[in-house]
Design a protein around this motif. Structure first.
Motif, mmCIF file in Angstrom:
data_model
loop_
_atom_site.group_PDB
_atom_site.id
_atom_site.type_symbol
_atom_site.label_atom_id
_atom_site.label_comp_id
_atom_site.label_asym_id
_atom_site.label_seq_id
_atom_site.Cartn_x
_atom_site.Cartn_y
_atom_site.Cartn_z
ATOM 1 N N PRO A 22 0.839 -1.221 0.000
ATOM 2 C CA PRO A 22 0.000 0.000 0.000
ATOM 3 C C PRO A 22 0.872 1.269 0.000
ATOM 4 O O PRO A 22 1.767 1.413 0.853
ATOM 5 C CB PRO A 22 -0.779 -0.115 1.303
ATOM 6 C CG PRO A 22 -0.731 -1.559 1.671
ATOM 7 C CD PRO A 22 0.585 -2.058 1.157
ATOM 8 N N PRO A 23 0.654 2.181 -0.928
ATOM 9 C CA PRO A 23 1.445 3.428 -0.980
ATOM 10 C C PRO A 23 1.356 4.248 0.302
ATOM 11 O O PRO A 23 2.272 5.013 0.636
ATOM 12 C CB PRO A 23 0.821 4.176 -2.172
ATOM 13 C CG PRO A 23 0.161 3.124 -2.991
ATOM 14 C CD PRO A 23 -0.319 2.083 -2.019
ATOM 15 N N ALA A 24 0.246 4.073 1.052
ATOM 16 C CA ALA A 24 0.061 4.854 2.276
ATOM 17 C C ALA A 24 1.132 4.568 3.335
ATOM 18 O O ALA A 24 1.337 5.372 4.238
ATOM 19 C CB ALA A 24 -1.325 4.572 2.846
ATOM 20 N N PHE A 77 4.170 4.678 2.905
ATOM 21 C CA PHE A 77 5.315 5.558 2.680
ATOM 22 C C PHE A 77 4.880 7.019 2.605
ATOM 23 O O PHE A 77 5.610 7.873 2.198
ATOM 24 C CB PHE A 77 6.038 5.151 1.389
ATOM 25 C CG PHE A 77 6.398 3.687 1.370
ATOM 26 C CD1 PHE A 77 7.507 3.224 2.063
ATOM 27 C CD2 PHE A 77 5.612 2.773 0.693
ATOM 28 C CE1 PHE A 77 7.840 1.879 2.055
ATOM 29 C CE2 PHE A 77 5.939 1.428 0.676
ATOM 30 C CZ PHE A 77 7.043 0.978 1.358
#
Length: 261
Positions: free
Chosen positions: A257-259, A261
């Motif tokens: 999940p990009p969240a 980072f």
């Protein structure tokens, strides 16, 4: 044990059966998935037994055009024009019922008159004997009854037979008689020894591997099998000839999940 999903029970006499052993890296099961997907095999029934951990799920080979249907722990697929049947096992074998499962499986194979059975398996590479570290990681075992008709083909292929090694596991006697040792191979050794005793035509194709991304191992093992059975013409020249099932897109879960980072 076998329950047909067709109006009339399939005929397996003189048909080659390919099946996996539930073993390290699930290589045999991955290879069987590729066979079913590539040859577009038809599901004809399933095995009902308390020897496998119960499970059910979506069709692993479904496309958007296919109707929704449940699939179970052990299913049988066929291609009548190829004289081929495939048993896919998707669940672990209950440890206390391993012997019972082997007996039920061999009884079903004998009753239906399969011409030969080929088991696709794997073994822990870190437990190899010194002599097994040399050359290819692929090995085979074959029962005497199948060797009679396949000796010339195997000689031409130049395959390497599984070595017998001393069984010094927890023993003080270093002169123990060499025997077959397949660590991490599940029921592989048991199926082979039972088939030898019962004079069944059975062969085992296995690869030494480690747990992880075992998709390359599955392709290697399947190409090795294809050299013998010629399921496809020259797949090594075009890796895309083996069709990857849709379910493999979820083999390692979703992306990161990009969240985070």
């Amino acid at each position: 044990m076998f329950i047909s999903s067709q109006s009339s029970a399939p005929v397996f006499k003189d048909v080659t059966l390919i099946m996996p052993a539930v073993a390290v890296g699930n290589v045999g099961q991955l290879a069987v998935d590729l066979i079913i997907s590539t040859l577009n095999l038809r599901r004809v029934g399933y095995l009902h037994t308390d020897c496998l951990i119960p499970m059910a799920g979506n069709n692993p080979f479904a496309t958007c055009k296919d109707p929704e249907e449940l699939h179970t722990a052990a299913e049988v697929y066929t291609a009548s024009d190829l004289k081929l049947a495939v048993l896919q096992i998707r669940a672990p074998i209950v440890k206390a019922k391993s012997k019972k499962f082997r007996q039920l499986l061999l009884s079903w194979i004998k009753t239906n008159g399969f011409s030969k059975t080929i088991v696709l398996s794997s073994s822990h590479d870190y437990q190899r004997d010194d002599q097994q570290l040399q050359g290819t990681p692929l090995r085979y075992l074959i029962t005497p009854s199948l060797m009679k008709e396949s000796a010339d083909a195997l000689k031409e292929l130049g395959w390497k037979e599984m070595e017998r090694v001393p069984d010094n596991q927890g023993r003080s006697d270093a002169n123990t008689e060499p025997q077959i040792f397949v660590p991490g191979g599940g029921i592989t050794k048991g199926l082979y020894t039972d088939s030898c005793a019962m004079e069944f035509p059975l062969a085992v194709l296995l690869i030494f591997c480690s747990e992880g991304d075992n998709i390359p191992d599955a392709f290697t093992l399947l190409n090795h099998l294809n050299d013998w059975l010629h399921l496809l013409d020259s797949p090594k020249q075009d890796a895309n000839k083996w069709k990857i099932p849709t379910s493999w897109s979820l083999l390692f879960g979703g992306g990161i999940p990009p969240a985070l980072f």
